[in-house]
Design an enzyme around this catalytic site. Structure first.
Site, short mmCIF file in Angstrom:
data_model
loop_
_atom_site.label_atom_id
_atom_site.label_comp_id
_atom_site.label_asym_id
_atom_site.label_seq_id
_atom_site.Cartn_x
_atom_site.Cartn_y
_atom_site.Cartn_z
N VAL A 184 0.94 -1.31 -0.05
CA VAL A 184 -0.10 0.02 0.20
C VAL A 184 0.96 1.25 0.02
O VAL A 184 0.39 2.12 -0.53
CB VAL A 184 -1.06 -0.09 1.11
CG1 VAL A 184 -1.66 1.26 1.31
CG2 VAL A 184 -1.94 -1.18 1.15
N ASP A 185 1.93 1.24 0.80
CA ASP A 185 2.81 2.42 0.79
C ASP A 185 3.51 2.42 -0.60
O ASP A 185 3.55 3.65 -1.17
CB ASP A 185 4.18 2.19 1.83
CG ASP A 185 3.81 2.39 3.18
OD1 ASP A 185 2.60 3.42 3.32
OD2 ASP A 185 4.23 2.20 4.19
N ILE A 186 3.95 1.57 -1.35
CA ILE A 186 4.45 1.50 -2.70
C ILE A 186 3.66 2.12 -3.80
O ILE A 186 3.93 3.13 -4.41
CB ILE A 186 4.99 0.09 -2.99
CG1 ILE A 186 5.99 -0.02 -2.24
CG2 ILE A 186 5.53 0.16 -4.61
CD1 ILE A 186 7.21 0.49 -2.10
#
Length: 412
Positions: A184-186
């Site tokens: 999700v961060d990526i």
């Protein structure tokens, strides 16, 4: 810095664009690393003496030229190449003044503080847009700038759970699983990059910058793709299927005589070819399995027949035959095996960048390859404060005496 003049064909795509990076950890740094890969000048602002949290997220640690471990973590190295580190204490008025001065000369600012967290420092969008109306200001938060959860902190693992992603990840027999990397961060970093590039293009026409609001929760839900639409159209929440696909059969991992492989049959013609190859030709003529619609409906009887057939030969034997027949399939590699793949070697996916502590810093080559915009000459992630004097001298014109006074008072 201006976007009025077109770069030469051999220049990097974002040459002349300056990015002020106030972000930490992963989502924001991933976005600014992508901009740096494309040629933008990225100035990473870090707290004196501490820096980005991920600098301490080890082991493993980078080794210096003599093989000794440094204080540079592999995690930090993953998201911070092609940047210059400047240490400024933004909690002090003098530090805020320095960041204001840099913001006046920047095209883009990226931050991932809590909603309203930078206002007390005069580093919020309204304050900086008044100084530089052309500034594109990208805020990355857990839940966005509005809504009942806006004030909450958001973390990748937590968002994977809240968004429903974990509910469709893992085996039906086990607990819900997170993805093996902070995906999700990526994805948030990549979506932020897309939004920034769109805002830069719009600025060509309007002459004005704008605020960008990127939320991990929004990104995670949007990235559910077909699974989200399976629910919105079908009305039933998807369930965990392990390595199976909710809409395509057979499209999953299978055991072989000596390991496993992934069989990814994408259409009825491929299924018929696979059946002939696996001595299961009768299945392609069976009304229960001839079309993907029917294979999905009858997966419980079809999959065991395929599984039994694939156990008869080794992974290597099956992959060779499937490749010859034009049937999508592949191995399940470890990360070490992935980097050893001939394709990975040919594309140079692993790279080594000279590091200021001696030796080299490992990295993964950017997947962005623009024919007329070379991405050669990448630089290793910076040491904490490595470029403070250089940036303050060249960008703000501060003299050695002025910089020394700031350093003596702990501002830089």
């Amino acid at each position: 810095m201006t976007d009025a003049a077109a770069p030469s064909p051999s220049a990097q795509a974002l040459s002349g664009i300056r990015v002020l990076d106030l972000s930490r950890v992963l989502a924001g740094p991933w976005a600014t690393q992508a901009l740096g890969d494309l040629g933008a000048e990225v100035i990473k602002i870090e707290k004196p003496g501490e820096g980005d949290d991920t600098r301490g997220w080890g082991p493993p640690w980078l080794a210096d030229g003599e093989g000794n471990p440094t204080r540079e973590s592999a995690y930090f190295l993953a998201a911070n190449r092609n940047k210059r580190s400047v240490t400024i204490d933004m909690a002090r008025p003098e530090g805020q003044a320095l960041i204001h001065a840099l913001a006046r000369e920047s095209d883009v600012l990226v931050e991932n503080f809590k909603v309203g967290g930078l206002k007390r420092y005069g580093l919020d969008y309204d304050s900086l847009a008044a100084l530089n109306p052309r500034l594109i200001y990208c805020s990355i938060t857990g839940f966005g700038q509005d809504g009942p959860e806006a004030g909450r902190a958001g973390y990748d693992f937590m968002i994977q759970g809240m968004s429903g992603l974990m509910s469709v990840t893992g085996s039906p027999e086990t607990e819900p699983q997170k993805v093996g990397v902070a995906l999700v961060d990526i994805l948030t970093g990549l979506n932020a990059t897309i939004a920034i590039l769109a805002a830069l293009e719009q600025r060509h026409r309007s002459g004005r910058g704008q605020r960008i609001d990127i939320a991990l929760f929004d990104v995670a839900v949007a990235s559910l793709a077909n699974q989200a639409l399976n629910f919105l159209v079908g009305g039933t929440a998807p369930r965990r299927l392990g390595n199976a696909h909710p809409n395509i059969v057979p499209y999953q991992a299978f055991e072989t005589a000596d390991g496993h492989l992934i069989l990814a049959v994408g259409n009825d013609a491929q299924f018929a070819r696979f059946c002939r190859l696996a001595d299961l030709a009768v299945l392609a003529q069976d009304a229960r399995y001839a079309t993907n619609r029917e294979r999905v409906a009858h997966r419980d009887t079809l999959v065991p027949l395929i599984a039994e057939a694939l156990k008869r030969q080794s992974t290597a034997e099956w992959l060779a035959m499937l490749d010859t027949a034009g049937i999508p399939a592949g191995p399940i590699n470890t990360i070490a095996q992935a980097f050893a793949e001939p394709q990975a070697l040919a594309r140079g996916l692993a790279m080594n960048l000279p590091h200021p502590l001696g030796g080299t810093a490992s990295g993964v080559r950017s997947p962005l390859r623009l024919a007329d915009s070379p991405m050669d000459g990448a630089t290793a992630p910076p040491l904490l404060g490595q470029h403070t004097d250089e940036v303050l001298a060249t960008r703000l014109g501060l003299s050695p005496a002025e910089r020394e006074a700031l350093r003596a008072s702990g501002i830089i």
